[in-house]
Write a protein that holds these residues in place. Structure first.
Motif, short mmCIF file in Angstrom:
data_model
loop_
_atom_site.label_atom_id
_atom_site.label_comp_id
_atom_site.label_asym_id
_atom_site.label_seq_id
_atom_site.Cartn_x
_atom_site.Cartn_y
_atom_site.Cartn_z
N SER A 25 0.82 -1.20 0.00
CA SER A 25 0.00 0.00 0.00
C SER A 25 0.86 1.25 0.00
O SER A 25 0.55 2.23 -0.69
CB SER A 25 -0.92 0.01 1.22
OG SER A 25 -1.81 -1.07 1.16
N GLU A 26 1.95 1.24 0.77
CA GLU A 26 2.80 2.42 0.85
C GLU A 26 3.42 2.76 -0.50
O GLU A 26 3.47 3.92 -0.89
CB GLU A 26 3.91 2.23 1.88
CG GLU A 26 3.43 2.19 3.31
CD GLU A 26 3.16 0.78 3.79
OE1 GLU A 26 3.04 -0.13 2.95
OE2 GLU A 26 3.05 0.61 5.01
N SER A 27 3.89 1.75 -1.22
CA SER A 27 4.52 2.03 -2.51
C SER A 27 3.50 2.51 -3.53
O SER A 27 3.78 3.41 -4.33
CB SER A 27 5.26 0.79 -3.02
OG SER A 27 4.38 -0.29 -3.20
N GLN A 28 2.29 1.96 -3.51
CA GLN A 28 1.26 2.41 -4.43
C GLN A 28 0.83 3.83 -4.12
O GLN A 28 0.63 4.65 -5.03
CB GLN A 28 0.06 1.47 -4.38
CG GLN A 28 0.33 0.13 -5.00
CD GLN A 28 -0.89 -0.77 -4.97
OE1 GLN A 28 -1.99 -0.32 -4.67
NE2 GLN A 28 -0.70 -2.03 -5.28
N LEU A 70 -5.44 1.50 4.65
CA LEU A 70 -4.27 1.45 5.51
C LEU A 70 -4.59 1.96 6.91
O LEU A 70 -4.11 1.43 7.90
CB LEU A 70 -3.13 2.26 4.88
CG LEU A 70 -1.72 1.96 5.35
CD1 LEU A 70 -1.39 0.50 5.13
CD2 LEU A 70 -0.74 2.83 4.60
N LYS A 71 -5.44 2.96 6.98
CA LYS A 71 -5.83 3.51 8.28
C LYS A 71 -6.62 2.49 9.09
O LYS A 71 -6.45 2.38 10.31
CB LYS A 71 -6.67 4.77 8.07
CG LYS A 71 -6.98 5.53 9.34
CD LYS A 71 -7.71 6.81 9.02
CE LYS A 71 -8.00 7.62 10.25
NZ LYS A 71 -8.70 8.86 9.91
N LYS A 72 -7.47 1.70 8.42
CA LYS A 72 -8.26 0.69 9.11
C LYS A 72 -7.41 -0.49 9.57
O LYS A 72 -7.63 -1.04 10.64
CB LYS A 72 -9.37 0.15 8.21
CG LYS A 72 -10.59 1.04 8.16
CD LYS A 72 -11.74 0.33 7.49
CE LYS A 72 -11.64 0.53 5.99
NZ LYS A 72 -12.75 -0.03 5.25
N THR A 73 -6.44 -0.88 8.74
CA THR A 73 -5.68 -2.10 9.05
C THR A 73 -4.47 -1.84 9.95
O THR A 73 -4.21 -2.63 10.85
CB THR A 73 -5.21 -2.78 7.75
OG1 THR A 73 -4.44 -1.87 6.99
CG2 THR A 73 -6.39 -3.27 6.95
N LEU A 75 -2.68 1.52 11.74
CA LEU A 75 -2.65 2.96 11.95
C LEU A 75 -1.24 3.53 11.95
O LEU A 75 -1.00 4.63 11.47
CB LEU A 75 -3.37 3.31 13.26
CG LEU A 75 -3.62 4.79 13.53
CD1 LEU A 75 -4.48 5.39 12.44
CD2 LEU A 75 -4.27 4.97 14.88
N MET A 76 -0.27 2.77 12.45
CA MET A 76 1.12 3.25 12.51
C MET A 76 1.70 3.41 11.10
O MET A 76 2.40 4.39 10.83
CB MET A 76 1.98 2.32 13.35
CG MET A 76 1.55 2.26 14.81
SD MET A 76 1.44 3.86 15.61
CE MET A 76 3.15 4.29 15.68
N ILE A 82 1.78 9.13 5.75
CA ILE A 82 1.28 10.51 5.72
C ILE A 82 2.40 11.49 6.02
O ILE A 82 2.56 12.52 5.36
CB ILE A 82 0.12 10.69 6.73
CG1 ILE A 82 -1.11 9.93 6.29
CG2 ILE A 82 -0.22 12.16 6.93
CD1 ILE A 82 -1.81 10.49 5.10
N LYS A 83 3.20 11.15 7.01
CA LYS A 83 4.31 12.03 7.40
C LYS A 83 5.41 12.05 6.33
O LYS A 83 5.96 13.10 6.02
CB LYS A 83 4.88 11.56 8.74
CG LYS A 83 5.90 12.48 9.31
CD LYS A 83 6.35 12.01 10.68
CE LYS A 83 7.36 12.96 11.27
NZ LYS A 83 7.80 12.53 12.59
N THR A 84 5.72 10.89 5.77
CA THR A 84 6.79 10.79 4.77
C THR A 84 6.45 11.57 3.50
O THR A 84 7.28 12.29 2.97
CB THR A 84 7.03 9.32 4.40
OG1 THR A 84 7.33 8.59 5.58
CG2 THR A 84 8.18 9.19 3.41
N LEU A 85 5.21 11.42 3.02
CA LEU A 85 4.82 12.06 1.77
C LEU A 85 4.22 13.44 1.96
O LEU A 85 3.90 14.12 0.98
CB LEU A 85 3.83 11.17 1.02
CG LEU A 85 4.36 9.82 0.57
CD1 LEU A 85 3.23 9.00 -0.04
CD2 LEU A 85 5.49 9.99 -0.42
#
Length: 89
Positions: A25-28, A70-73, A75-76, A82-85
């Motif tokens: 999810s992060e890479s997408q 991602l928020k549901k599955t 949270l960290m 969110i912070k990185t991008l």
């Protein structure tokens, strides 16, 4: 071309862990963010390009769906991406 295979590999390596981890999810989300930034810049100069505007809205919706998942599955991981991008809801 703004999105060459080398750029994609760097994004996947930075956010997904490895170059071949294209499904995380992060890479997408990171890839969608890069594409959204590019299309936003294009639309600033071409205000009447409605096809690009529609594509931009689709990408924003896809990114939003992935962020919600991602928020549901996990949270960290959501807060980290969110912070990185530097994305805000």
């Amino acid at each position: 071309m703004y999105l060459s295979s080398q750029v994609k590999k760097e994004i996947f390596k930075k956010h997904g862990g490895t170059e071949k981890n294209t499904g995380s999810s992060e890479s997408q989300i990171a890839l969608f963010t890069l594409r959204i930034d590019h299309l936003t810049g294009h639309l600033k100069g071409n205000k009447k390009d409605f096809g690009t505007q529609r594509a931009l809205l689709n990408l924003v919706g896809k990114r939003r769906s992935l962020l919600d998942y991602l928020k549901k599955t996990d949270l960290m991981r959501y807060r980290a991406i969110i912070k990185t991008l530097d994305i805000r809801k």
